[in-house]
Enzyme design. Structure first.
Site, PDB file in Angstrom:
ATOM      1  N   ALA A   9     -11.424 -30.019 -32.388  1.00 32.06           N
ATOM      2  CA  ALA A   9     -12.183 -30.852 -31.402  1.00 32.06           C
ATOM      3  C   ALA A   9     -13.543 -31.305 -32.089  1.00 32.06           C
ATOM      4  O   ALA A   9     -14.436 -30.707 -31.681  1.00 32.06           O
ATOM      5  CB  ALA A   9     -12.119 -30.455 -29.892  1.00 32.06           C
TER       6      ALA A   9
ATOM      7  N   GLU B 161     -16.115 -37.350 -30.131  1.00 33.69           N
ATOM      8  CA  GLU B 161     -16.598 -37.505 -28.771  1.00 33.69           C
ATOM      9  C   GLU B 161     -16.557 -38.950 -28.368  1.00 33.69           C
ATOM     10  O   GLU B 161     -16.148 -39.826 -29.029  1.00 33.69           O
ATOM     11  CB  GLU B 161     -18.186 -37.167 -28.602  1.00 33.69           C
ATOM     12  CG  GLU B 161     -18.174 -35.638 -28.967  1.00 33.69           C
ATOM     13  CD  GLU B 161     -19.541 -34.887 -28.650  1.00 33.69           C
ATOM     14  OE1 GLU B 161     -20.368 -35.968 -28.438  1.00 33.69           O
ATOM     15  OE2 GLU B 161     -19.531 -33.830 -28.652  1.00 33.69           O
TER      16      GLU B 161
ATOM     17  N   SER C 189     -17.200 -41.032 -36.354  1.00 32.96           N
ATOM     18  CA  SER C 189     -17.729 -41.062 -37.689  1.00 32.96           C
ATOM     19  C   SER C 189     -19.095 -40.361 -37.814  1.00 32.96           C
ATOM     20  O   SER C 189     -19.370 -39.766 -38.831  1.00 32.96           O
ATOM     21  CB  SER C 189     -17.767 -42.557 -38.296  1.00 32.96           C
ATOM     22  OG  SER C 189     -16.692 -43.421 -38.120  1.00 32.96           O
TER      23      SER C 189
ATOM     24  N   ILE D  33      -8.370 -36.187 -29.312  1.00 32.95           N
ATOM     25  CA  ILE D  33      -7.953 -34.770 -29.812  1.00 32.95           C
ATOM     26  C   ILE D  33      -6.427 -34.636 -29.893  1.00 32.95           C
ATOM     27  O   ILE D  33      -5.793 -34.463 -28.834  1.00 32.95           O
ATOM     28  CB  ILE D  33      -8.720 -33.540 -29.122  1.00 32.95           C
ATOM     29  CG1 ILE D  33     -10.416 -34.016 -28.877  1.00 32.95           C
ATOM     30  CG2 ILE D  33      -8.656 -32.297 -29.514  1.00 32.95           C
ATOM     31  CD1 ILE D  33     -10.952 -34.121 -30.290  1.00 32.95           C
TER      32      ILE D  33
ATOM     33  N   GLY E 168      12.595 -58.709 -42.542  1.00 38.39           N
ATOM     34  CA  GLY E 168      12.675 -59.675 -41.521  1.00 38.39           C
ATOM     35  C   GLY E 168      13.204 -58.977 -39.957  1.00 38.39           C
ATOM     36  O   GLY E 168      12.733 -58.054 -39.873  1.00 38.39           O
TER      37      GLY E 168
ATOM     38  N   GLU F  73      -9.512 -38.618 -39.670  1.00 37.34           N
ATOM     39  CA  GLU F  73     -10.049 -37.578 -40.568  1.00 37.34           C
ATOM     40  C   GLU F  73     -11.036 -38.633 -41.600  1.00 37.34           C
ATOM     41  O   GLU F  73     -11.068 -37.939 -42.555  1.00 37.34           O
ATOM     42  CB  GLU F  73      -8.973 -37.002 -41.580  1.00 37.34           C
ATOM     43  CG  GLU F  73      -7.802 -36.451 -40.861  1.00 37.34           C
ATOM     44  CD  GLU F  73      -8.169 -35.016 -40.059  1.00 37.34           C
ATOM     45  OE1 GLU F  73      -8.717 -34.194 -40.675  1.00 37.34           O
ATOM     46  OE2 GLU F  73      -7.934 -35.045 -39.029  1.00 37.34           O
ATOM     47  N   GLY F  74     -11.674 -39.225 -40.800  1.00 36.98           N
ATOM     48  CA  GLY F  74     -12.380 -40.238 -41.672  1.00 36.98           C
ATOM     49  C   GLY F  74     -12.118 -41.498 -41.845  1.00 36.98           C
ATOM     50  O   GLY F  74     -10.955 -41.420 -42.485  1.00 36.98           O
TER      51      GLY F  74
ATOM     52  N   GLU G 256     -13.717 -46.768 -44.363  1.00 33.31           N
ATOM     53  CA  GLU G 256     -15.028 -47.118 -44.668  1.00 33.31           C
ATOM     54  C   GLU G 256     -15.988 -45.687 -44.992  1.00 33.31           C
ATOM     55  O   GLU G 256     -16.646 -45.677 -45.870  1.00 33.31           O
ATOM     56  CB  GLU G 256     -15.662 -47.771 -43.474  1.00 33.31           C
ATOM     57  CG  GLU G 256     -15.160 -49.242 -43.135  1.00 33.31           C
ATOM     58  CD  GLU G 256     -14.037 -49.253 -42.392  1.00 33.31           C
ATOM     59  OE1 GLU G 256     -13.383 -48.191 -41.977  1.00 33.31           O
ATOM     60  OE2 GLU G 256     -13.375 -50.457 -42.475  1.00 33.31           O
TER      61      GLU G 256
HETATM   62  C1  FAD Z   1      -4.206 -40.622 -33.147  1.00 33.43           C
HETATM   63  C2  FAD Z   1      -5.529 -40.132 -33.251  1.00 33.43           C
HETATM   64  C3  FAD Z   1      -5.608 -38.500 -33.632  1.00 33.43           C
HETATM   65  C4  FAD Z   1      -7.048 -38.084 -33.643  1.00 33.43           C
HETATM   66  N1  FAD Z   1      -7.070 -36.555 -33.723  1.00 33.43           N
HETATM   67  C5  FAD Z   1      -8.452 -35.845 -33.695  1.00 33.43           C
HETATM   68  C6  FAD Z   1      -8.761 -34.424 -33.557  1.00 33.43           C
HETATM   69  O1  FAD Z   1      -7.670 -33.782 -33.568  1.00 33.43           O
HETATM   70  N2  FAD Z   1      -9.977 -34.269 -33.553  1.00 33.43           N
HETATM   71  C7  FAD Z   1     -11.035 -35.072 -33.707  1.00 33.43           C
HETATM   72  O2  FAD Z   1     -12.041 -34.475 -33.896  1.00 33.43           O
HETATM   73  N3  FAD Z   1     -10.588 -36.475 -33.738  1.00 33.43           N
HETATM   74  C8  FAD Z   1      -9.758 -36.943 -33.749  1.00 33.43           C
HETATM   75  N4  FAD Z   1      -9.370 -38.213 -33.691  1.00 33.43           N
HETATM   76  C9  FAD Z   1     -10.414 -38.999 -34.039  1.00 33.43           C
HETATM   77  C10 FAD Z   1     -10.750 -39.978 -35.327  1.00 33.43           C
HETATM   78  O3  FAD Z   1     -11.207 -38.946 -36.328  1.00 33.43           O
HETATM   79  C11 FAD Z   1     -11.861 -40.800 -35.077  1.00 33.43           C
HETATM   80  O4  FAD Z   1     -11.179 -41.996 -34.511  1.00 33.43           O
HETATM   81  C12 FAD Z   1     -12.457 -41.396 -36.432  1.00 33.43           C
HETATM   82  O5  FAD Z   1     -13.202 -40.397 -36.919  1.00 33.43           O
HETATM   83  C13 FAD Z   1     -13.354 -42.900 -36.263  1.00 33.43           C
HETATM   84  O6  FAD Z   1     -14.079 -42.268 -35.046  1.00 33.43           O
HETATM   85  P1  FAD Z   1     -14.313 -43.424 -33.783  1.00 33.43           P
HETATM   86  O7  FAD Z   1     -12.873 -43.608 -33.564  1.00 33.43           O
HETATM   87  O8  FAD Z   1     -14.933 -43.134 -32.871  1.00 33.43           O
HETATM   88  O9  FAD Z   1     -14.805 -44.885 -34.587  1.00 33.43           O
HETATM   89  P2  FAD Z   1     -16.407 -45.006 -34.760  1.00 33.43           P
HETATM   90  O10 FAD Z   1     -17.094 -43.801 -35.366  1.00 33.43           O
HETATM   91  O11 FAD Z   1     -17.114 -45.482 -33.691  1.00 33.43           O
HETATM   92  O12 FAD Z   1     -16.325 -46.254 -35.825  1.00 33.43           O
HETATM   93  C14 FAD Z   1     -15.922 -47.610 -35.470  1.00 33.43           C
HETATM   94  C15 FAD Z   1     -15.768 -48.541 -36.899  1.00 33.43           C
HETATM   95  O13 FAD Z   1     -16.923 -48.378 -37.486  1.00 33.43           O
HETATM   96  C16 FAD Z   1     -17.067 -48.008 -38.791  1.00 33.43           C
HETATM   97  N5  FAD Z   1     -18.072 -47.480 -39.218  1.00 33.43           N
HETATM   98  C17 FAD Z   1     -18.704 -46.043 -38.350  1.00 33.43           C
HETATM   99  N6  FAD Z   1     -19.838 -45.777 -39.201  1.00 33.43           N
HETATM  100  C18 FAD Z   1     -20.009 -46.464 -40.158  1.00 33.43           C
HETATM  101  C19 FAD Z   1     -20.755 -46.489 -41.263  1.00 33.43           C
HETATM  102  N7  FAD Z   1     -21.876 -45.479 -41.305  1.00 33.43           N
HETATM  103  N8  FAD Z   1     -20.627 -47.350 -42.178  1.00 33.43           N
HETATM  104  C20 FAD Z   1     -19.731 -48.178 -42.238  1.00 33.43           C
HETATM  105  N9  FAD Z   1     -18.791 -48.448 -41.282  1.00 33.43           N
HETATM  106  C21 FAD Z   1     -18.840 -47.478 -40.346  1.00 33.43           C
HETATM  107  C22 FAD Z   1     -15.702 -47.194 -38.877  1.00 33.43           C
HETATM  108  O14 FAD Z   1     -15.234 -46.972 -40.147  1.00 33.43           O
HETATM  109  C23 FAD Z   1     -14.779 -47.803 -38.012  1.00 33.43           C
HETATM  110  O15 FAD Z   1     -14.260 -49.061 -38.185  1.00 33.43           O
HETATM  111  C24 FAD Z   1      -8.107 -39.057 -33.909  1.00 33.43           C
HETATM  112  C25 FAD Z   1      -7.997 -40.255 -33.864  1.00 33.43           C
HETATM  113  C26 FAD Z   1      -6.672 -40.936 -33.644  1.00 33.43           C
HETATM  114  C27 FAD Z   1      -6.601 -42.343 -33.511  1.00 33.43           C
END
Ligand code: FAD
Length: 375
Positions: free
Chosen positions: A114, A117, A122, A147, A330, A352-353, A356
């Site tokens: 986890a 948040e 990111s 999570i 199709g 996992e990142g 971008e």
């Molecule tokens: C199905 C699913 C399972 C997941 N499981 C886990 C888990 O087990 N544990 C966990 O910790 N997380 C988990 N995640 C979270 C996942 O790792 C995040 O969704 C991901 O890291 C992106 O964070 P965010 O969704 O908050 O987007 P944000 O960080 O808010 O980003 C939004 C957009 O802005 C872009 N962006 C952000 N910062 C920058 C920058 N500096 N420069 C350019 N572009 C930028 C991003 O690329 C994205 O397109 C999960 C997500 C999903 C969808």
């Protein structure tokens, strides 16, 4: 230089293919996707079949690829119950390894990681969930979002702020093992996500959760580095998930091509051939990148540039392959497996990142190398 896998890994791939053929089919994948249900029985069977062994990372890599080739939602659910274990393996105490890893290695229990948040994923250094020391415990308050294994995990490796260090946001973060049955710990299942809908995803709320001091992993304030080390490992596995999806899409394109050829639809078949060649080439390039990144990683010489390249490229290959396969097949694509592959593939570019973030890591490392050479 030898591009062939040793016999034990070839056999691990065959065994995973055998398991996928026996235990995963379209009807089942469709059902679990529609119901957004975690396939606990399949997860257990995968352990019983002997295909889940995180002590053998190469074998896990090809197993993940083959199960996701059959279906990503089911394949990931069956292989993700040790998510985050490497943080304990690499940085945990002997007692933590003994107590927690032994529970998940045989499939008895499930864990999660986890970090993300509600405020964002990111920007890992921006974590606001806080732990304060009191009466020999850490009292944790905050929330985690998206999570994996959120409502079914017995414990989580969690990144929590223990200190504010002015001007250094990535300092002052610590990694903990947090048992999910502690008082004040609430899990809310998230429904309606785009893809990998059979996997379990939740929001976690921590309201004065008392975490024992001995559950701190490694040194306080070093959590950010531990998690970045983990992402380097887990991104290689995500590349494998993505390669599996792309290969699954290609399998279905070839099925379609074979049908068109038999039916004598030559002009259309020619177009599909070009597409199949293009996708197969991208899959091969993704594999080479992923296996090279994994090779460095599994020899304890991680190369973050390569790992990020592998994760970003394989994810984009999966979305490309699934989208093109959906278009070319199709009606049968839109109503069959490929609509699910299409939705699942997009998740690869996010978790996992995001792509971008991977590209920022690659560019930053390239610039660093450039500066070192041109000083
Ligand atoms: C199905 C699913 C399972 C997941 N499981 C886990 C888990 O087990 N544990 C966990 O910790 N997380 C988990 N995640 C979270 C996942 O790792 C995040 O969704 C991901 O890291 C992106 O964070 P965010 O969704 O908050 O987007 P944000 O960080 O808010 O980003 C939004 C957009 O802005 C872009 N962006 C952000 N910062 C920058 C920058 N500096 N420069 C350019 N572009 C930028 C991003 O690329 C994205 O397109 C999960 C997500 C999903 C969808």
């Amino acid at each position: 230089m030898d591009f062939d896998f040793p016999e034990d890994i070839v056999n691990a791939r065959k065994k995973a293919q055998e398991f996928a053929r026996k235990e995963i089919n379209s009807e089942m994948a469709k059902k679990y996707d529609r119901l957004e249900k975690f396939p606990e029985e399949l997860r257990k069977k995968a352990f019983e079949y002997g295909i889940i062994d995180y002590q053998n990372p190469w074998s896990m890599l090809v197993t993940i690829e083959e199960l996701c080739r059959a279906d990503a939602g089911l394949g990931i659910s069956a292989t993700v119950s040790l998510f985050g274990a490497e943080v304990i393996m690499l940085f945990g105490s002997d007692e933590q390894k003994q107590k927690y890893l032994s529970m998940v290695q045989n499939g008895d229990k499930i864990m999660g990681l986890a970090v993300t948040e509600p405020g964002g994923g990111s920007d890992v250094a921006g974590i606001t969930t806080r732990a304060v020391e009191k009466d020999g415990k850490y009292i944790v308050n905050g929330a985690k979002m998206f999570i994996t294994n959120g409502t079914i995990a017995d414990f989580f490796v969690m990144l929590i702020r223990t200190e504010e260090v002015e001007g250094k946001r990535h300092h002052g973060l610590s990694a903990f093992i947090v048992d999910s049955d502690l008082p004040g710990f609430t899990k809310n299942k998230l429904s309606g996500k785009l893809g990998v809908r059979a996997t379990n995803t939740a929001e976690l709320i921590l309201d004065n959760v008392p975490v024992p001091k001995e559950n701190l992993i490694g040194e306080p304030g070093k959590g950010f580095y531990y998690i970045m080390t983990f992402f380097n490992i887990s991104r290689a596995y995500v590349a494998a998930q993505a390669i599996g999806i792309a290969q699954g899409a290609l399998d279905r394109i070839l099925e379609h091509l074979n049908r068109l050829t038999k039916e004598g639809k030559t002009a259309l078949a020619e177009e599909v051939q070009f597409l199949a060649s293009d996708i197969a080439t991208r899959i091969e390039a993704s594999r080479l990148l992923a296996y090279k990144a994994a090779s460095y990683l599994f020899q304890f010489r991680p190369n973050p540039t390569l790992t990020s390249m592998a994760k970003a490229y394989a994810s984009e290959t999966a979305t490309f392959a699934a989208e093109k396969a959906l278009e070319i097949t199709g009606y049968s694509g839109i109503t069959g497996d490929l609509e699910r592959f299409f939705r699942d593939s997009k998740i690869m570019e996010i978790w996992e990142g995001t792509s971008e973030i991977e590209k920022l890591i690659i560019a930053r490392n390239l610039l660093k190398e450039y500066a070192e050479v041109n000083q």
